[in-house]
Design a protein around this motif. Structure first.
Motif, mmCIF file in Angstrom:
data_model
loop_
_atom_site.group_PDB
_atom_site.id
_atom_site.type_symbol
_atom_site.label_atom_id
_atom_site.label_comp_id
_atom_site.label_asym_id
_atom_site.label_seq_id
_atom_site.Cartn_x
_atom_site.Cartn_y
_atom_site.Cartn_z
ATOM 1 N N ASP A 273 0.903 -1.167 -0.133
ATOM 2 C CA ASP A 273 -0.112 0.097 -0.103
ATOM 3 C C ASP A 273 0.818 1.384 0.025
ATOM 4 N N LYS A 274 0.264 2.525 -0.232
ATOM 5 C CA LYS A 274 0.971 3.794 -0.448
ATOM 6 C C LYS A 274 1.681 3.961 0.865
ATOM 7 N N PRO A 275 1.423 3.973 2.140
ATOM 8 C CA PRO A 275 2.314 4.359 3.369
ATOM 9 C C PRO A 275 3.546 3.162 3.438
ATOM 10 N N ASP B 118 -1.079 -2.708 14.560
ATOM 11 C CA ASP B 118 -2.376 -2.548 13.849
ATOM 12 C C ASP B 118 -3.315 -3.970 13.850
ATOM 13 N N ILE B 119 -2.758 -5.042 14.169
ATOM 14 C CA ILE B 119 -3.463 -6.225 14.628
ATOM 15 C C ILE B 119 -4.357 -5.959 15.510
ATOM 16 N N ALA B 120 -3.786 -5.414 16.805
ATOM 17 C CA ALA B 120 -4.334 -5.297 17.996
ATOM 18 C C ALA B 120 -5.621 -4.346 17.966
ATOM 19 N N LEU B 121 -5.283 -3.241 17.054
ATOM 20 C CA LEU B 121 -6.492 -2.289 16.789
ATOM 21 C C LEU B 121 -7.372 -2.510 15.912
ATOM 22 N N GLU B 122 -7.202 -3.264 14.716
ATOM 23 C CA GLU B 122 -8.022 -3.455 13.759
ATOM 24 C C GLU B 122 -8.591 -5.095 13.851
ATOM 25 N N PRO C 16 -10.180 -3.982 8.834
ATOM 26 C CA PRO C 16 -8.702 -4.309 8.430
ATOM 27 C C PRO C 16 -8.268 -4.186 7.243
ATOM 28 N N HIS C 17 -6.847 -3.739 6.968
ATOM 29 C CA HIS C 17 -6.316 -3.182 5.880
ATOM 30 C C HIS C 17 -5.334 -4.250 5.094
ATOM 31 N N THR C 18 -5.046 -5.143 5.678
ATOM 32 C CA THR C 18 -4.403 -6.145 5.074
ATOM 33 C C THR C 18 -5.051 -7.614 5.287
ATOM 34 N N ARG C 19 -4.351 -8.500 4.510
ATOM 35 C CA ARG C 19 -5.123 -9.841 4.293
ATOM 36 C C ARG C 19 -4.957 -10.524 5.741
ATOM 37 N N GLU C 20 -3.748 -10.368 6.478
ATOM 38 C CA GLU C 20 -3.603 -10.961 7.800
ATOM 39 C C GLU C 20 -4.369 -10.621 8.652
ATOM 40 N N ILE C 21 -4.581 -9.236 8.843
ATOM 41 C CA ILE C 21 -5.615 -8.827 9.851
ATOM 42 C C ILE C 21 -7.246 -9.256 9.426
ATOM 43 N N GLN D 81 -16.752 -5.494 5.970
ATOM 44 C CA GLN D 81 -15.335 -5.228 6.819
ATOM 45 C C GLN D 81 -14.282 -5.299 6.108
ATOM 46 N N TYR D 82 -14.055 -5.908 4.926
ATOM 47 C CA TYR D 82 -12.914 -6.192 4.272
ATOM 48 C C TYR D 82 -12.843 -5.391 3.003
ATOM 49 N N VAL D 83 -13.426 -4.325 2.758
ATOM 50 C CA VAL D 83 -13.548 -3.537 1.564
ATOM 51 C C VAL D 83 -12.118 -2.708 1.494
ATOM 52 N N GLU D 84 -11.374 -2.591 2.582
ATOM 53 C CA GLU D 84 -10.198 -1.756 2.756
ATOM 54 C C GLU D 84 -8.876 -2.597 2.504
#
Length: 723
Positions: free
Chosen positions: A318-320, A604-608, A641-646, A686-689
């Motif tokens: 992703d961009k970041p 991020d995992i804990a937050l998302e 969630p912004h990654t597949r892992e999350i 929930q997985y659109v991002e």
């Protein structure tokens, strides 16, 4: 606080777009300064007509324009004038002379015919015989014919005496004279006749007439006519002469002051020529020509553009993350250039062959661990390109080729050899292997350059190369934690370290919330299997699961897996209070992880890991008390969630809790639970991002069912033993 919030808001809305340009500009400016610092020539404090205190060699190969101009002028001056041979000139002169004799014969014939006609007419009229045509009349007629409609008036060159003599000759004598003159003219004009050798050619031709069988009385006439007939048949060509001189000037090999060439010997007087050469080499002012600065600027600009497009092409980032990768890559490259600067400094104090000590494997090794193998290959190329120019000013041309080649091979070796970097011991072993490979590379390169085997110049670089290979990995191991902390990078070795059960936070979960600890282990097993199935980062998923509920350690009894003897603290709370406690475990967990300097992906995992899902139990409980309650008030704050892992953890977390609470789970019940949770999350968007696909979700669905069936498989009931 307000200013901080303003800054954060500005960054989120506008500032992010400037991240990439700032990174590339930083990379370009710092790299440009460092490379120019390394390649600029050493300066010497010398004065005209003083004695040189040390031997000065040329630091680079450079053209000497003044000497080149002198050689070009000399080459042009050595070109002879170009003369063009005109074969038609000989033909024209022969035709002219033949015409002369033809006219003489014609005049005599006309005069004879006229005299005969006059005589016959006089006899018929019984008149006296008229006087014959006089010689003067013949001469006048001949001159008239020779000067009428001609490009060259022959009468102005040949005297009346010559013409009169020709008119008095018999036809046979005329033919004999013509034959000898034409023959001698043909021989003479077949040579190269110019103004400077015209007299010699004429003399030779006259000698030919003198030796002929002509009567002596006619030889003078023949010589006169022949001398007149011989003219230059080669003329000077200014254009061709200029072209040949330009060609000769262009073919001059530029005069160069060669790299390593002695400009002035110790004890030698510095005359004007030596001083001029020192100035030309910029050894007096420590400056490079503007075009060299421009060249390095364009080179580094090209590298920055390549880095941008290469990073932008990584579709999985992703961009970041792309910005983070570019910043890490640029930082490592700057460190590599600083190492090159140190090596150049050591060379400046005359430590022989110290360039082979350069840790060429450091950049590719650390980039492979922090980023990936593709960026490691790019780092190898960038380092090799820089080294080619940095080591350009060495005293021998062999080093110019050897050192950059060695750096390229060493970098490639580090990428190939480094496989397991989850353990420091494995990284050190890879460093030892790269050190051995470096020695092999250097031996090969020195053999190619014909270096003596039993000399320090051979075995010194070999030892340096081995130390450089091992040292690269030692430096890398020491600096990886720094990059992990500064840039929030998450490496395999860091993940392995965090997965250690003796980690203080894992012990904290186990002691304060044992139910949560067991739940986290179960979720980790489920999520890891799913991540392996779709090719996601399974180690990140497993470690993330270990810590995803760390926030529950602040209020363990309020979570069902930690409740003992059926005591539920929520029975004494309102739905809103319970909601706040449940929802807070995501933000509390992220805060705890930040305080302990955990990598951002774990935070991020804990937050998302709950996304923006609904806390259904307390929502419906609140709805019983107040039908107008808003659903949005009972949702987790997210982000989604912004990654597949999350996304995998999001599903596995809910599935594990649901199946665990189910009485006697069967295959059908497990499948129904998994399907229900996944469908609910998809409908809830929930997985659109994140970039997980429907196909991957189906793989996750099947993997969860298979794994849970293995855990909760039906056991055969054995009869109780008699006691």
């Amino acid at each position: 606080m307000k200013n901080r919030k303003k800054w954060i808001d500005w960054y989120d809305k506008t500032g992010k777009r400037y991240v990439t340009p700032v990174i590339l500009i930083f990379f370009f400016v710092v790299a440009f300064v460092l490379i120019c610092q390394m390649v600029k020539p050493e300066s010497y404090n010398v004065k005209l007509f003083e004695v040189a205190e040390k031997t000065i060699r040329s630091p680079q190969t450079i053209e000497d324009p003044e000497k080149t101009a002198e050689e070009q002028t000399k080459a042009a001056a050595d070109v002879d004038d170009v003369y063009v041979f005109n074969r038609e000139t000989a033909q024209n002169r022969e035709s002219l002379i033949s015409s002369l004799f033809a006219y003489v014969t014609e005049v005599n014939r006309d005069a004879a015919e006229k005299d005969a006609a006059n005589k016959k007419a006089a006899e018929a009229a019984n008149n006296a015989t008229p006087a014959p045509t006089t010689l003067d009349e013949k001469l006048a007629s001949l001159k008239s014919k020779l000067s009428k409609d001609v490009s060259e008036n022959i009468t102005s060159a040949l005297s009346n005496t010559v013409l009169t003599t020709l008119l008095q000759m018999t036809v046979k004598d005329i033919q004999a004279v013509e034959k000898e003159v034409i023959s001698a003219l043909d021989v003479a004009m077949d040579q190269s006749v110019r103004k400077d050798n015209l007299t010699d050619i004429k003399v030779g031709a006259r000698d030919t007439i003198e030796l002929s069988n002509l009567p002596t009385s006619y030889k003078g006439i023949a010589k006169t006519i022949l001398s007149y007939a011989i003219v230059p048949n080669e003329v000077y060509s200014a254009q061709q002469t200029e072209d040949r001189r330009k060609e000769a000037s262009a073919n001059v090999v530029p005069v160069k002051i060669l790299q390593g060439q002695v400009v002035v010997q110790e004890g030698q007087i510095i005359d004007r020529e030596i001083y001029r050469q020192l100035d030309l080499l910029h050894l007096l002012d420590q400056k490079m020509p503007i075009k060299q600065y421009a060249g390095f600027a364009l080179l580094l600009l090209s590298l920055a553009v390549m880095l941008y497009f290469f990073t932008n092409k990584q579709k999985s980032l992703d961009k970041p993350t792309k910005n983070q990768y570019m910043l890490v890559f640029s930082s490592v490259y700057i460190i590599v250039l600083l190492m090159l600067l140190i090596i150049r400094f050591l060379e400046g104090v005359y430590i022989s062959n110290i360039s082979f000590l350069f840790p060429a494997a450091f950049g590719p090794m650390i980039i492979k661990i922090l980023l990936n193998e593709k960026f490691a290959f790019m780092m190898t190329i960038f380092t090799s390109v820089a080294s080619f120019f940095v080591f350009q000013s060495d005293a021998t041309a062999a080093v110019n080729i050897t050192v950059p080649t060695y750096i390229l091979l060493s970098g490639l070796a580090s990428i190939v050899v480094l496989r397991d970097y989850s353990r420091r011991s494995a990284i050190l072993l890879s460093g030892f292997i790269v050190g051995l490979a470096n020695t092999a590379f250097v031996i090969l390169l020195l053999l190619i350059s014909n270096t003596g085997l039993l000399t320090l110049a051979f075995w010194g670089p070999v030892g340096y190369a081995f130390l450089g290979g091992v040292g690269s990995f030692v430096l890398g191991i020491g600096m990886i934690p720094l990059f992990e902390t500064v840039f929030g990078m998450l490496t395999t070795s860091r993940l392995v370290e965090l997965s250690n059960p003796n980690h203080p936070l894992l012990k904290k979960i186990m002691m304060k919330a044992p139910g949560t600890y067991h739940h986290s282990l179960m979720v980790a097993n489920l999520a890891e299997a799913c991540a392996d199935a779709i090719g996601a980062n399974s180690l990140l998923v497993r470690v993330g699961c270990f810590y995803h509920d760390i926030g529950k350690t602040l209020r363990p009894p309020y979570f069902v897996e930690n409740q003992l003897q059926g005591i539920n603290p929520h029975d004494r709370l309102t739905p809103e209070q319970s909601r706040d406690i449940i929802i807070a475990h995501t933000t509390d967990g992220a805060a705890i992880l930040r305080e302990n300097h955990f990598p951002q992906p774990i935070i991020d995992i804990a937050l998302e890991h709950h996304g923006t899902t609904l806390v259904k139990y307390f929502y419906y409980k609140a709805k019983e008390e107040n039908p107008d309650v808003k659903e949005a008030n009972f949702r987790y704050p997210g982000p989604k969630p912004h990654t597949r892992e999350i996304a995998i953890i999001n599903i596995a977390d809910s599935v594990e809790a649901a199946v665990r609470s189910c009485d006697a789970p069967t295959k059908e019940k497990i499948k129904a639970i998994v399907d229900s949770i996944i469908e609910d999350r998809i409908k809830d968007k929930q997985y659109v991002e994140c970039d997980i696909t429907f196909q991957e979700i189906e793989v996750v669905r099947a993997t969860l069912c298979a794994t849970l069936n293995g855990i909760y498989h039906q056991r055969i009931q054995y009869p109780a033993e008699d006691k």
